[in-house]
Write an enzyme that holds these catalytic residues in place. Structure first.
Site, PDB file in Angstrom:
ATOM      1  N   ARG A 139       0.865  -1.301   0.074  1.00  0.00           N
ATOM      2  CA  ARG A 139       0.179  -0.061  -0.066  1.00  0.00           C
ATOM      3  C   ARG A 139       0.929   1.215  -0.042  1.00  0.00           C
ATOM      4  O   ARG A 139       2.015   1.165   0.319  1.00  0.00           O
ATOM      5  CB  ARG A 139      -0.838  -0.017   1.100  1.00  0.00           C
ATOM      6  CG  ARG A 139      -1.871  -1.187   1.206  1.00  0.00           C
ATOM      7  CD  ARG A 139      -2.790  -1.027   2.712  1.00  0.00           C
ATOM      8  NE  ARG A 139      -3.691  -2.284   2.655  1.00  0.00           N
ATOM      9  CZ  ARG A 139      -3.516  -3.330   3.218  1.00  0.00           C
ATOM     10  NH1 ARG A 139      -2.344  -3.262   3.954  1.00  0.00           N
ATOM     11  NH2 ARG A 139      -4.472  -4.044   3.579  1.00  0.00           N
ATOM     12  N   LYS A 164      -2.631  -1.756   7.889  1.00  0.00           N
ATOM     13  CA  LYS A 164      -3.750  -1.364   8.464  1.00  0.00           C
ATOM     14  C   LYS A 164      -3.874  -1.740   9.885  1.00  0.00           C
ATOM     15  O   LYS A 164      -3.536  -2.887  10.014  1.00  0.00           O
ATOM     16  CB  LYS A 164      -5.181  -1.677   7.795  1.00  0.00           C
ATOM     17  CG  LYS A 164      -5.308  -0.806   6.440  1.00  0.00           C
ATOM     18  CD  LYS A 164      -6.285  -1.351   5.606  1.00  0.00           C
ATOM     19  CE  LYS A 164      -6.689  -0.324   4.589  1.00  0.00           C
ATOM     20  NZ  LYS A 164      -7.818  -0.731   3.751  1.00  0.00           N
ATOM     21  N   HIS A 233      -1.808   2.517  -6.063  1.00  0.00           N
ATOM     22  CA  HIS A 233      -2.675   1.425  -5.787  1.00  0.00           C
ATOM     23  C   HIS A 233      -3.072   0.616  -7.038  1.00  0.00           C
ATOM     24  O   HIS A 233      -3.192  -0.662  -7.081  1.00  0.00           O
ATOM     25  CB  HIS A 233      -4.075   1.779  -5.467  1.00  0.00           C
ATOM     26  CG  HIS A 233      -4.587   0.902  -4.300  1.00  0.00           C
ATOM     27  ND1 HIS A 233      -3.911   0.839  -2.893  1.00  0.00           N
ATOM     28  CD2 HIS A 233      -5.739   0.081  -4.106  1.00  0.00           C
ATOM     29  CE1 HIS A 233      -4.738   0.267  -2.248  1.00  0.00           C
ATOM     30  NE2 HIS A 233      -5.455  -0.537  -2.751  1.00  0.00           N
ATOM     31  N   HIS A 259      -4.792  -8.818   3.560  1.00  0.00           N
ATOM     32  CA  HIS A 259      -6.208  -8.403   3.655  1.00  0.00           C
ATOM     33  C   HIS A 259      -6.503  -9.320   5.019  1.00  0.00           C
ATOM     34  O   HIS A 259      -6.213 -10.547   5.164  1.00  0.00           O
ATOM     35  CB  HIS A 259      -6.893  -9.137   2.283  1.00  0.00           C
ATOM     36  CG  HIS A 259      -6.733  -8.023   1.228  1.00  0.00           C
ATOM     37  ND1 HIS A 259      -7.220  -8.519  -0.209  1.00  0.00           N
ATOM     38  CD2 HIS A 259      -6.538  -6.480   1.098  1.00  0.00           C
ATOM     39  CE1 HIS A 259      -7.064  -7.401  -0.717  1.00  0.00           C
ATOM     40  NE2 HIS A 259      -6.623  -6.559  -0.160  1.00  0.00           N
TER      41      HIS A 259
END
Length: 294
Positions: A139, A164, A233, A259
Site C-alpha cells: 500500500r 492497516k 494502488h 487482507h
C-alpha cells in the site's frame, strides 16, 4: 417536508450542498408518492418506489443516497410528529455492481519499470520505489512508512511492513527490486538529512510524502508512454492480479496483500476471469462464431 428541511438548516446546521441534495431526494419521494403525505406511506410503498427508481435506470449508490434522505425525514416525523414507525428503516437499495480495480498488463508494467529516466539520484530512488510497489504489492502508506532498518532484511529477500490497524507482515522482494533498493541505498546518504530514518527521502532530505510518491509515479507513466494514469494502488492491483493469474493461489495472495478477509481478495478472481475470457474469445474456434455470424 419544508419543516424538516428548515429543521436541518436551523438546528443541524446542514451545509448548503447537503440541503440541496436532501431537497432533491425528498422531491423524488413526493413525485413517487403522487402527492400522498409522507405520514401515510408504509414500507411496501417505499419498496415500490425503490423498484421504480431502479427501473428508471438509477444506480444502486444513488438509490442508497435517496433512501438515506427518506429515512432522515421519517426519523424526524417519528420524533417530532408522532409517526408510529419509520417505513424506510428496513428497506435496502439494489446492490451496486462492484467496481473492479484497474490493473496494468504485464507488458505495461514492464514498460513502466524499464523506462529510461534522466533525473540522476531521483531516478534511482523512484525506480526502487516502483519496483518495490510492483514486487511486493505494498500500500502507499506502507511504502511511505518504510525505514532504513529494512536494509538488513534484504539479504533474505524479505521486508516487514506495517499495514492497516498496525498489523505487520513480511513480504518477499523480487530480485530486480532488491537490486534497485541496493542501488538507492548507495545513493541515499547524499540526499538524506543526518539522523533521518525514512527509507525514501525527498530533495530536502526528509521522509518522502504520499503526495510526492503519487506525483512521481504519474510522471514516470507519462514519460514511459503508457497512455493511462498510473497511481500507486494500480501497481498493488497489478501485483495481485498478475500473481493470481500465474499461481491461482488466492490464499497466498490474501496473505501477501495483508487482507484481513478473503472477500477483499476475491475481487482479483474477477480480474483473472476477465483476462481468461479475452483469451477464450480470441482463441477458441467456437467463440469466434459470434463475430462471424454478424
Amino acid at each position: 417536508m419544508t419543516a424538516y428541511l428548515d429543521w436541518l438548516d436551523s438546528q443541524r446546521r446542514a451545509a448548503r450542498l447537503t440541503l440541496e441534495n436532501y431537497r432533491r431526494d425528498l422531491a423524488a419521494l413526493q413525485r413517487l408518492a403522487g402527492g400522498r403525505p409522507p405520514e401515510t406511506l408504509g414500507a411496501h410503498d417505499i419498496r415500490v418506489f425503490v423498484a421504480r427508481l431502479h427501473g428508471e435506470g438509477l444506480g444502486g449508490r444513488s438509490i442508497a443516497r435517496r433512501l438515506s434522505a427518506w429515512r432522515g425525514l421519517f426519523r424526524w416525523l417519528v420524533r417530532h410528529r408522532g409517526l408510529a414507525a419509520n417505513p424506510a428503516e428496513g428497506v435496502r437499495s439494489p446492490r451496486a455492481p462492484r467496481r473492479l480495480p484497474k490493473a496494468l498488463s504485464p507488458d505495461q508494467a514492464q514498460m513502466l519499470l524499464d523506462a529510461d529516466a534522466d533525473d540522476g539520484v531521483l531516478a534511482v530512488r523512484d525506480r526502487a520505489m516502483f519496483e518495490l510497489f510492483y514486487s511486493s504489492g505494498l500500500r502507499l502508506a506502507e511504502l511511505a512508512g518504510l525505514n532504513l532498518s529494512l536494509a538488513a532484511d534484504l539479504e533474505e529477500g524479505l521486508i516487514t511492513v506495517t499495514g492497516k490497524r498496525g498489523k505487520t507482515r513480511s513480504v518477499p522482494v523480487g530480485g530486480k527490486a532488491v537490486a534497485a533498493l541496493r542501488e538507492w541505498l548507495v545513493q541515499r546518504p547524499a540526499m538524506a538529512m543526518a539522523g533521518e530514518q525514512a527509507l525514501f527521502v525527498s530533495r530536502r532530505g526528509a521522509r518522502l510524502g504520499a503526495g510526492a510518491i503519487r506525483s512521481r509515479l504519474a510522471r514516470w507513466a507519462r514519460e514511459a508512454g503508457l497512455g493511462v494514469h498510473v497511481h500507486p494502488h494500480m501497481l498493488r492491483h497489478s501485483f495481485a492480479s498478475h500473481l493470481l493469474q500465474s499461481s491461482g493461489d488466492l490464499r497466498a495472495v490474501q496473505e501477501l496483500l495483508g487482507h484481513a478477509s478473503i472477500q477483499s481478495t476475491q475481487v482479483y478472481t474477477h480480474l483473472d476471469f476477465q483476462h481468461l475470457a479475452k483469451v477464450y474469445d480470441a482463441a477458441h474456434p467456437r467463440a469466434r462464431r459470434r463475430d462471424q455470424g454478424k
